[in-house]
Design a protein around this motif. Structure first.
Motif, mmCIF file in Angstrom:
data_model
loop_
_atom_site.group_PDB
_atom_site.id
_atom_site.type_symbol
_atom_site.label_atom_id
_atom_site.label_comp_id
_atom_site.label_asym_id
_atom_site.label_seq_id
_atom_site.Cartn_x
_atom_site.Cartn_y
_atom_site.Cartn_z
ATOM 1 N N UNK A 95 0.772 -1.242 0.000
ATOM 2 C CA UNK A 95 0.000 0.000 0.000
ATOM 3 C C UNK A 95 0.797 1.282 0.000
ATOM 4 N N UNK A 96 2.063 1.240 0.356
ATOM 5 C CA UNK A 96 2.902 2.433 0.291
ATOM 6 C C UNK A 96 2.854 3.326 1.510
ATOM 7 N N UNK A 153 -6.911 -6.139 0.859
ATOM 8 C CA UNK A 153 -7.491 -7.420 0.475
ATOM 9 C C UNK A 153 -6.840 -7.906 -0.819
ATOM 10 N N UNK A 154 -6.505 -9.178 -0.904
ATOM 11 C CA UNK A 154 -5.868 -9.702 -2.121
ATOM 12 C C UNK A 154 -6.691 -9.405 -3.366
ATOM 13 N N UNK A 155 -6.041 -8.806 -4.339
ATOM 14 C CA UNK A 155 -6.694 -8.541 -5.614
ATOM 15 C C UNK A 155 -7.445 -7.232 -5.668
ATOM 16 N N UNK A 156 -8.027 -6.797 -4.561
ATOM 17 C CA UNK A 156 -8.867 -5.601 -4.609
ATOM 18 C C UNK A 156 -8.041 -4.343 -4.840
ATOM 19 N N UNK A 213 -6.243 3.132 -6.166
ATOM 20 C CA UNK A 213 -5.189 3.851 -5.446
ATOM 21 C C UNK A 213 -5.792 4.317 -4.121
ATOM 22 N N UNK A 214 -4.962 4.554 -3.110
ATOM 23 C CA UNK A 214 -5.503 5.063 -1.845
ATOM 24 C C UNK A 214 -5.899 6.525 -1.962
ATOM 25 N N UNK A 241 -0.573 -5.276 -9.342
ATOM 26 C CA UNK A 241 -0.257 -6.302 -8.336
ATOM 27 C C UNK A 241 1.094 -6.098 -7.673
ATOM 28 N N UNK A 242 1.719 -4.951 -7.921
ATOM 29 C CA UNK A 242 2.978 -4.618 -7.260
ATOM 30 C C UNK A 242 2.780 -3.541 -6.212
ATOM 31 N N UNK A 243 3.867 -3.094 -5.581
ATOM 32 C CA UNK A 243 3.748 -2.040 -4.571
ATOM 33 C C UNK A 243 3.385 -0.704 -5.193
ATOM 34 N N UNK A 244 2.731 0.136 -4.418
ATOM 35 C CA UNK A 244 2.329 1.459 -4.877
ATOM 36 C C UNK A 244 3.552 2.299 -5.209
#
Length: 616
Positions: free
Chosen positions: A98-99, A558-561, A566-567, A602-605
């Motif tokens: 999520x960063x 949550x996985x995939x969501x 973006x936050x 699917x990677x980090x923000x």
């Protein structure tokens, strides 16, 4: 009913045993200046028990819930730590992708003091909490105060991940209000609730966050009483008054804490009102009655019903509770998280399509056709596909019904009597059946609950849940209170009308941020019409519409969501930065804008995915 009564047959004996050795009954509450009904309690918080994270830091907040040494009798510091943990986890995306702490945000140790009290508004039957966090490095030259209200119906720390995380490290004092909701649940069987320090106490031994009058007749369905649902007040109508009262309390607490700097007033202290979701709606409602208290208002994804246009939360929540389960079976949502279970349609959603057809609300043939028809019905009322993508989580987690049950009781002002449509609230066992709560369960309610059941072992009793589509009868009853109001529905309509916004103070700087994919408080029903309305009446707010942002940053873990979103918190912090620069450096607020972002994948923000705006 008899089976429910039997489950609580031991309640009188339990209560009698609990009553042994009680101290004298507390005096009847008296409303003091600024609405306080208790003394101000102060406490110091350093190092391992600091203001912002109760010593957990970012890594602790990312881990499991902090344990109680004695689960039935947690200490006050343990309760506070877990309440802060729960509030962070309910708002921020702290997942490994999520960063938070790397791309935006931080959780530094902030030592300082807390000042808290119970307060009560004129006309209200129940109290609420107010809290001031004062950092040791409070900037005495700038004298900055951030005033916030909890998101949703959360407890007093419900805005800490936004207002606290932004304001405390900057040297601002931060004030909070639970705005008449909160997690101070009352257990009918033991006549116990939550005292000012968060510990449980029996009614009569201490002032409680929420307790019914002993002479009130409590519905047998309501074995756990939740303030938002059961107070008999309509707290949403008074959100603005709650925020203004919290500001006044904060100024009084600052006078007490820093007497050499007193008096603290709106003339010599810069005050920014800021909130998320219901808290965002609350600060906008405070802007209506502000007579020079605030220097600026920042509202994030606000639950607000414009004076002209828009839709009330109860209106679209009950509509979504009925039709969204079927609509989300449409093939265009095939790849949406929560809209499929192991690539299959959720069985309950398939059943809902058939129920809608049987009720004459849909007419198409097979499930696919019924889903398409349900979708068209929602689209005709303003729901876009993007909003429904965001609403998939709300639907899968049955949040539409949870919101509708709680708000219906508040709007109908049923108090502790039977809630509308035969609902009740009680502790639930593993089989989702009511049972007398254990001491361990009740001890954790204040720290763990969100203020709206289900959660923390407390659930919804649904006496109408007898058909194949178990949630349908009660849900349709709730919707009919709005669409075809009877006598109780008329009372509900009156209360909802009391929540409609008025215009903010004409010269008050306002900044609003909302995600385009918000599926709980859709921008098309809330901040969009609100901004259009106030602009038509001469106000000039700054309005950021953020692409690919939905309502619950916490759900992005949550996985995939999180792959598709973006936050929103980075944009919320940036809006606070801009308001700070406007208030303290007289810089112009930015114009309204649509912020283009790139879904996280699917990677980090990455910071570039958040769009073009200054990060904190």
């Amino acid at each position: 009913m008899k089976s429910i009564i039997a489950r609580f047959a031991l309640a009188p004996a339990i209560l009698a045993l609990a009553a042994c050795g009680h101290s004298p009954t507390v005096p009847e509450k008296q409303i003091m200046s600024d609405g306080l009904i208790s003394d101000i309690r102060s406490s110091a918080h350093q190092g391992g028990n600091d203001l912002l994270s109760a010593g957990l830091g970012l890594e602790g907040l990312r881990g499991g819930a902090p344990a109680f040494a004695d689960p039935a009798n947690p200490t006050v510091p343990e309760l506070r730590r877990r309440a802060i943990y729960s509030s962070w986890r309910g708002i921020a995306d702290l997942g490994p992708l999520g960063g938070y702490g790397e791309v935006y945000g931080a959780v530094p140790r902030v030592g300082g003091r807390e000042f808290t009290a119970f307060a009560q508004l004129d006309g209200a039957t129940q109290p609420h909490r107010v809290l001031l966090q004062l950092p040791d490095d409070f900037d005495r030259d700038k004298r900055c105060l951030v005033v916030s209200a909890s998101s949703g119906s959360r407890g007093i720390y419900g805005a800490i991940a936004f207002a606290g995380a932004w304001g405390l490290p900057r040297g601002c004092a931060v004030a909070y209000t639970d705005k008449g909701a909160g997690s101070g649940y009352f257990d009918v069987a033991t006549a116990s609730g939550v005292s000012l320090d968060g510990a449980r106490a029996v009614r009569g031994d201490a002032q409680l966050e929420f307790a019914p009058d002993p002479d009130e007749s409590v519905s047998e369905l309501n074995q756990v009483l939740v303030k938002h649902a059961h107070s008999g007040d309509n707290p949403e109508a008074d959100w603005g008054r709650h925020v203004v009262q919290a500001a006044r309390f904060a100024l009084r607490a600052l006078d007490q804490a820093l007497p050499d700097q007193a008096p603290f007033t709106p003339d010599n202290t810069r005050i920014i009102a800021a909130g998320v979701s219901n808290g965002g709606g609350a600060v906008l409602r405070a802007a209506e009655i502000d007579e020079g208290m605030f220097d600026g208002v920042v509202a994030i994804e606000p639950n607000i019903w414009a004076g002209e246009g828009g839709r009330a939360l109860y209106d679209y929540a009950t509509e979504a509770a009925l039709f969204a389960p079927c609509a989300l079976l449409d093939r265009r949502f095939d790849n949406v998280s929560f809209a499929r279970i192991n690539a299959a349609h959720p069985p309950a959603w398939v059943t809902r399509c058939q129920t809608l057809q049987d009720a004459g609300l849909l007419s198409a043939g097979d499930t696919g056709a019924l889903a398409a028809e349900s979708l068209l019905r929602l689209q005709a009322n303003g729901w876009t596909n993007d909003l429904l993508v965001g609403a998939a989580t709300t639907t899968a987690l049955d949040l539409w019904r949870a919101v509708s049950v709680t708000y219906a009781a508040a709007y109908a002002r049923t108090g502790v009597a039977e809630m509308p449509c035969g609902f009740g609230i009680a502790a639930m066992d593993a089989g989702n059946l009511p049972h007398p709560p254990t001491a361990i369960e009740a001890a954790a309610w204040w720290s763990d609950a969100s203020g709206i059941p289900p959660g923390a072992g407390v659930g919804i009793v649904d006496t109408l849940a007898l058909a194949a589509d178990r949630s349908w009868p009660g849900t349709r009853c709730l919707a009919q209170l709005w669409s075809d109001p009877d006598a109780r529905g008329s009372a509900l309509h009156v209360s909802v009308q009391e929540t409609r916004a008025s215009l903010p103070r004409e010269d008050l700087p306002i900044f609003i941020v909302h995600g385009e994919d918000d599926g709980l408080i859709p921008i098309a029903f809330s901040s969009g019409p609100y901004v259009k309305w106030i602009e038509a009446n001469g106000r000039r707010p700054s309005f950021w519409r953020v692409a690919n942002a939905q309502h619950f940053d916490a759900f992005l873990a949550f996985p995939g969501f999180g792959d598709s979103h973006v936050p929103l918190l980075p944009h919320a912090y940036a809006a606070m930065d801009r308001m700070w620069a406007h208030v303290f450096a007289q810089e112009s607020l930015p114009g309204s804008a649509s912020i283009a972002t790139t879904p996280r994948g699917n990677g980090p923000l990455d910071a570039d995915q958040l769009g073009e705006f200054p990060l904190r």
